[in-house]
Write a protein that holds these residues in place. Structure first.
Motif, mmCIF file in Angstrom:
data_model
loop_
_atom_site.group_PDB
_atom_site.id
_atom_site.type_symbol
_atom_site.label_atom_id
_atom_site.label_comp_id
_atom_site.label_asym_id
_atom_site.label_seq_id
_atom_site.Cartn_x
_atom_site.Cartn_y
_atom_site.Cartn_z
ATOM 1 N N ARG A 118 -1.349 -39.153 -4.304
ATOM 2 C CA ARG A 118 -1.273 -38.996 -5.928
ATOM 3 C C ARG A 118 0.189 -38.358 -6.375
ATOM 4 N NH1 ARG A 118 -5.827 -36.167 -6.522
ATOM 5 N NH2 ARG A 118 -4.691 -34.050 -6.732
ATOM 6 N N ALA A 119 0.690 -37.341 -5.405
ATOM 7 C CA ALA A 119 1.835 -36.719 -6.143
ATOM 8 C C ALA A 119 2.287 -35.874 -4.821
ATOM 9 C CB ALA A 119 1.557 -35.693 -7.336
ATOM 10 N N LEU A 120 3.714 -35.640 -4.953
ATOM 11 C CA LEU A 120 4.205 -34.513 -4.308
ATOM 12 C C LEU A 120 4.756 -33.262 -5.092
ATOM 13 C CD1 LEU A 120 6.975 -35.153 -1.529
ATOM 14 C CD2 LEU A 120 7.461 -33.517 -3.734
ATOM 15 N N ALA A 121 4.427 -32.099 -4.643
ATOM 16 C CA ALA A 121 5.014 -30.949 -5.287
ATOM 17 C C ALA A 121 5.796 -30.150 -4.200
ATOM 18 C CB ALA A 121 3.622 -29.998 -5.875
ATOM 19 N N TRP A 122 6.961 -29.707 -5.087
ATOM 20 C CA TRP A 122 7.779 -28.999 -4.355
ATOM 21 C C TRP A 122 8.652 -28.208 -5.141
ATOM 22 C CZ3 TRP A 122 13.131 -30.945 -2.344
ATOM 23 C CH2 TRP A 122 13.537 -30.194 -1.394
ATOM 24 N N GLY A 123 8.833 -26.893 -4.806
ATOM 25 C CA GLY A 123 9.618 -25.923 -5.359
ATOM 26 C C GLY A 123 11.030 -26.060 -5.006
ATOM 27 N N VAL A 124 11.380 -26.641 -4.262
ATOM 28 C CA VAL A 124 12.932 -26.745 -3.496
ATOM 29 C C VAL A 124 13.135 -25.531 -2.889
ATOM 30 C CG1 VAL A 124 15.187 -27.191 -3.878
ATOM 31 C CG2 VAL A 124 13.569 -28.331 -5.417
ATOM 32 N N LYS A 125 13.671 -24.599 -3.318
ATOM 33 C CA LYS A 125 13.797 -22.919 -2.782
ATOM 34 C C LYS A 125 14.111 -22.256 -3.932
ATOM 35 C CE LYS A 125 16.383 -20.458 0.467
ATOM 36 N NZ LYS A 125 15.298 -19.658 0.920
ATOM 37 N N GLN A 126 13.097 -21.266 -3.973
ATOM 38 C CA GLN A 126 12.909 -20.572 -5.071
ATOM 39 C C GLN A 126 14.157 -19.754 -5.451
ATOM 40 O OE1 GLN A 126 10.083 -20.432 -7.067
ATOM 41 N NE2 GLN A 126 11.470 -19.356 -8.597
ATOM 42 N N SER A 127 14.871 -18.996 -4.486
ATOM 43 C CA SER A 127 16.191 -18.574 -4.821
ATOM 44 C C SER A 127 17.363 -19.345 -5.405
ATOM 45 C CB SER A 127 16.680 -17.857 -3.451
ATOM 46 O OG SER A 127 16.951 -18.586 -2.551
ATOM 47 N N PHE A 128 17.154 -20.529 -4.911
ATOM 48 C CA PHE A 128 18.064 -21.646 -5.454
ATOM 49 C C PHE A 128 18.027 -21.843 -6.976
ATOM 50 C CE2 PHE A 128 19.497 -26.131 -6.677
ATOM 51 C CZ PHE A 128 20.692 -25.651 -6.359
ATOM 52 N N CYS A 129 16.472 -21.992 -7.390
ATOM 53 C CA CYS A 129 16.017 -22.411 -8.814
ATOM 54 C C CYS A 129 16.522 -21.020 -9.784
ATOM 55 C CB CYS A 129 14.810 -22.372 -8.810
ATOM 56 S SG CYS A 129 14.479 -24.118 -8.207
ATOM 57 N N ASN A 130 16.146 -19.854 -9.097
ATOM 58 C CA ASN A 130 16.610 -18.569 -9.641
ATOM 59 C C ASN A 130 18.010 -18.419 -9.968
ATOM 60 O OD1 ASN A 130 14.052 -17.862 -9.979
ATOM 61 N ND2 ASN A 130 13.899 -16.492 -8.130
#
Length: 156
Positions: free
Chosen positions: A6-18
Motif C-alpha cells: 500500500r505505501a512506504l513511510a520513511w523519515g530519512v534521517k531525523q537529524s538531517f531533516c532538522n
C-alpha cells in the motif's frame, strides 16, 4: 504468496531533516508523497506494487512507489531530491533506491534480519546508508550510518 503493498513511510534521517529546517531551508513533498504527523514521508505504491512472501514470512521481489521529497538549504547549495523510491528484496538482502536521472541509486541497505512487525499489516526495517546515499546527502554522513527505519504497509 503475493501481497499488495500500500505505501512506504520513511523519515530519512531525523537529524538531517532538522538540520535543513533549522538552517532556514525547505522540505517539500509532491507527486503524491505526503508528510505524516509523525514526520515520516509517505509514498503511495505505484500501480501493481506486489511483494512475494514465503511461508516463513520472508519477502522477495521489487515494489515501486510514487512521489518526491525535496530538501533545499543554504541558498540552494544543499539540494537533495528523493524521487519515486523502490524497495527490492533478493538473496543478497534488501535495498531502498530512488530515481537518479535515467537510472536508480541504491541509497540504503535494509536490515531484513532486524525486521519487526508493526501495526495494521506493516513491517519495519532498519536502514543503513549505502554509498550512493552518502553522495546524495552531501557527504555529511559516513557509509553505514543508521537512518530512520523504512515502514512498508500492506493491503488494499
Amino acid at each position: 504468496m503475493a501481497q499488495a503493498v500500500r505505501a512506504l513511510a520513511w523519515g530519512v534521517k531525523q537529524s538531517f531533516c532538522n538540520y535543513v529546517t533549522m538552517s532556514g531551508g525547505t522540505v517539500e513533498t509532491g507527486g503524491g508523497a505526503e508528510r505524516s504527523p509523525e514526520g515520516a514521508f509517505v509514498f503511495p505504491a505505484a500501480p501493481g506494487a506486489v511483494l512475494e512472501r514465503d511461508d516463513e514470512g520472508r519477502l522477495s521481489g521489487r515494489a515501486a512507489f510514487v512521489g518526491e521529497v525535496r530538501f533545499e538549504a543554504h541558498g540552494g547549495m544543499l539540494r537533495v531530491a528523493l524521487i519515486d523510491p523502490a524497495v527490492e528484496f533478493g538473496p543478497e538482502g534488501a535495498v531502498l533506491s530512488v530515481a537518479d536521472g535515467a537510472r536508480r541509486a541504491d541509497i540504503a541497505r535494509l536490515d531484513v534480519a532486524g525486521r519487526t512487525d508493526g501495526e495494521d499489516a506493516e513491517i519495519v526495517l532498519p536502514a543503513l546508508l549505502a554509498m550512493a546515499g552518502t553522495y546524495l546527502l552531501g557527504d555529511h554522513y559516513p557509509l553505514n550510518t543508521a537512518l530512520d527505519p523504512v515502514r512498508l504497509s500492506f493491503g488494499g
